[in-house]
Design a protein around this motif. Structure first.
Motif, PDB file in Angstrom:
ATOM      1  N   THR A 272       0.825  -1.213   0.000  1.00  0.00           N
ATOM      2  CA  THR A 272       0.000   0.000   0.000  1.00  0.00           C
ATOM      3  C   THR A 272       0.854   1.255   0.000  1.00  0.00           C
TER       4      THR A 272
ATOM      5  N   PRO B 211      -8.428   0.346   2.032  1.00  0.00           N
ATOM      6  CA  PRO B 211      -9.317   0.818   0.966  1.00  0.00           C
ATOM      7  C   PRO B 211      -9.418   2.340   0.885  1.00  0.00           C
TER       8      PRO B 211
ATOM      9  N   THR C 135      -4.323   0.780  -9.289  1.00  0.00           N
ATOM     10  CA  THR C 135      -4.295  -0.129  -8.143  1.00  0.00           C
ATOM     11  C   THR C 135      -5.136  -1.373  -8.376  1.00  0.00           C
TER      12      THR C 135
ATOM     13  N   GLU D 222      -5.714  -4.472  -5.811  1.00  0.00           N
ATOM     14  CA  GLU D 222      -7.032  -4.733  -5.246  1.00  0.00           C
ATOM     15  C   GLU D 222      -7.436  -6.189  -5.447  1.00  0.00           C
TER      16      GLU D 222
ATOM     17  N   TYR E 273     -13.139  -5.623   3.067  1.00  0.00           N
ATOM     18  CA  TYR E 273     -11.970  -6.095   2.327  1.00  0.00           C
ATOM     19  C   TYR E 273     -12.285  -7.041   1.174  1.00  0.00           C
TER      20      TYR E 273
ATOM     21  N   ALA F  36     -14.773  -1.893  -4.754  1.00  0.00           N
ATOM     22  CA  ALA F  36     -14.793  -0.499  -4.319  1.00  0.00           C
ATOM     23  C   ALA F  36     -16.091   0.200  -4.705  1.00  0.00           C
TER      24      ALA F  36
END
Length: 352
Positions: free
Chosen positions: A201, A220, A230, A234, A297, A301
């Motif tokens: 990250t 997130p 990303t 992800e 998680y 998104a």
């Protein structure tokens, strides 16, 4: 003359930028304005960090909710500390189940303390800024303790399976060395997960706004600020969620399915009720903890929004750690008995 004009032009630009930056209040606002102006990617090499969004404002309703969060956090700290102390002080609780339960309370003490004190300080004193290193540390310990707790809950389900389905071999299968290995495995798995996630990250470049639309540094929310693709990460995050969340859930479900089959075959009504009460407590803790984590998680998104993320995060960072000792203690005669002994000893000591 042309050179002089260019110098004057650039000087006036810099002077105007300085006046613009001076119009903001404090060093943090200045740094944020530069980021908003689009000065390009930045990360750990930058002198600025992030700005966390306060969970509450100064409205009467938010003040009430903030007070409730503080009360729940205090109860979580007191309840889990009391559980660790009771299990340590009472010899009757020196069994594998209570040893694992003490480790769960120990994890909860630090898990909720990673995020809540910073949130409280941000609301009361306006300390919403966090350095790049501080954000990374908060993210590491949050994922480390959270993943360790996920693995520990799965191992606690195995402990209940052995106790109910193989009671004659319980002491040999759940020896002290085995319990220590279980706890070490959960801590090791949590540290590996957190190390990988934090390193990946923080390696992204961050640009534009420094404002995280969350009250703590969570993966997130931080990824929304990355000025890089990303998508691959992800997908990796989803795979990690499968390993850390779904695999333990499958293990827990299988264990309790076998336990349920064994309990239904018991001839003793009292033994059946005791086994069901213990398993119900464990399953309640599992559902309260795993459900919100799976939302955060494992869902894409597009299913997330800052407001929903805040509510879900409050659930597993504050509410669940407070409920764990309540669920285990109120429905457990051995824990309540140990509590009465301690209270009785304190009363005798004060009388003497």
């Amino acid at each position: 003359m042309i050179v002089i004009k260019k110098v004057i032009f650039y000087s006036s630009q810099e002077e105007g930028a300085c006046h613009t930056m001076q119009g903001h209040t404090g060093k943090e606002a200045s740094g944020e304005a530069w980021q908003e102006a689009g000065r390009g990617p930045w990360n750990h090499s930058s002198t600025v960090g992030f700005i966390l969004t306060s969970l509450f404002n100064e409205s009467p309703m938010d003040l009430f909710l903030f007070s409730m969060v503080v009360i729940i956090y205090t109860l979580a700290m007191v309840g889990n500390t009391a559980m660790v102390f009771l299990i340590w002080a009472d010899a009757q609780l020196h069994t594998p189940m209570y040893f694992l339960l003490s480790q769960l309370s120990f994890l909860d003490i630090f898990f909720t303390s990673v995020t809540v004190p910073k949130m409280i300080a941000g609301f009361l004193f306006g300390w919403t800024s966090i350095s790049f290193v501080g954000c990374g540390a908060q993210m590491f310990f949050f994922m480390f303790l959270g993943a360790a707790e996920c693995l520990l809950l799965a191992l606690m389900a195995y402990d209940r399976y052995v106790a109910i389905c193989n009671p004659l071999h319980y002491l040999s299968l759940m020896s002290h060395q085995t319990c220590l290995l279980m706890v070490a495995a959960s801590w090791l798995g949590g540290s590996i997960n957190a190390s990988i996630q934090t390193a990946l990250t923080l390696q992204f470049p961050y640009c534009g706004s420094r404002r995280i639309t969350h009250f703590f540094c969570e993966v997130p929310s931080l990824l929304r600020l990355a000025c890089a693709d990303t998508a691959a990460y992800e997908r990796l995050l989803f795979v990690t969620g499968v390993v850390v969340l779904l695999v333990p859930i499958v293990f827990i479900t299988t264990s309790y399915a076998l336990i349920l089959a064994a309990v239904l075959g018991m001839h003793s009504v009292e033994g059946r009720q005791k086994a069901l009460a213990t398993c119900t407590s464990h399953l309640t803790v599992v559902n309260l903890f795993y459900g919100p984590l799976m939302y955060t998680y494992m869902l894409p998104a597009s299913y997330h929004s800052p407001g929903q993320d805040d509510v879900v995060s409050i659930f597993y960072t504050v509410l669940t750690p407070m409920l764990n000792p309540v669920i285990y203690s109120l429905r457990n005669k051995e824990v309540t008995g140990a509590m009465k002994k301690v209270i009785g000893k304190c009363g005798v000591g004060r009388t003497a």
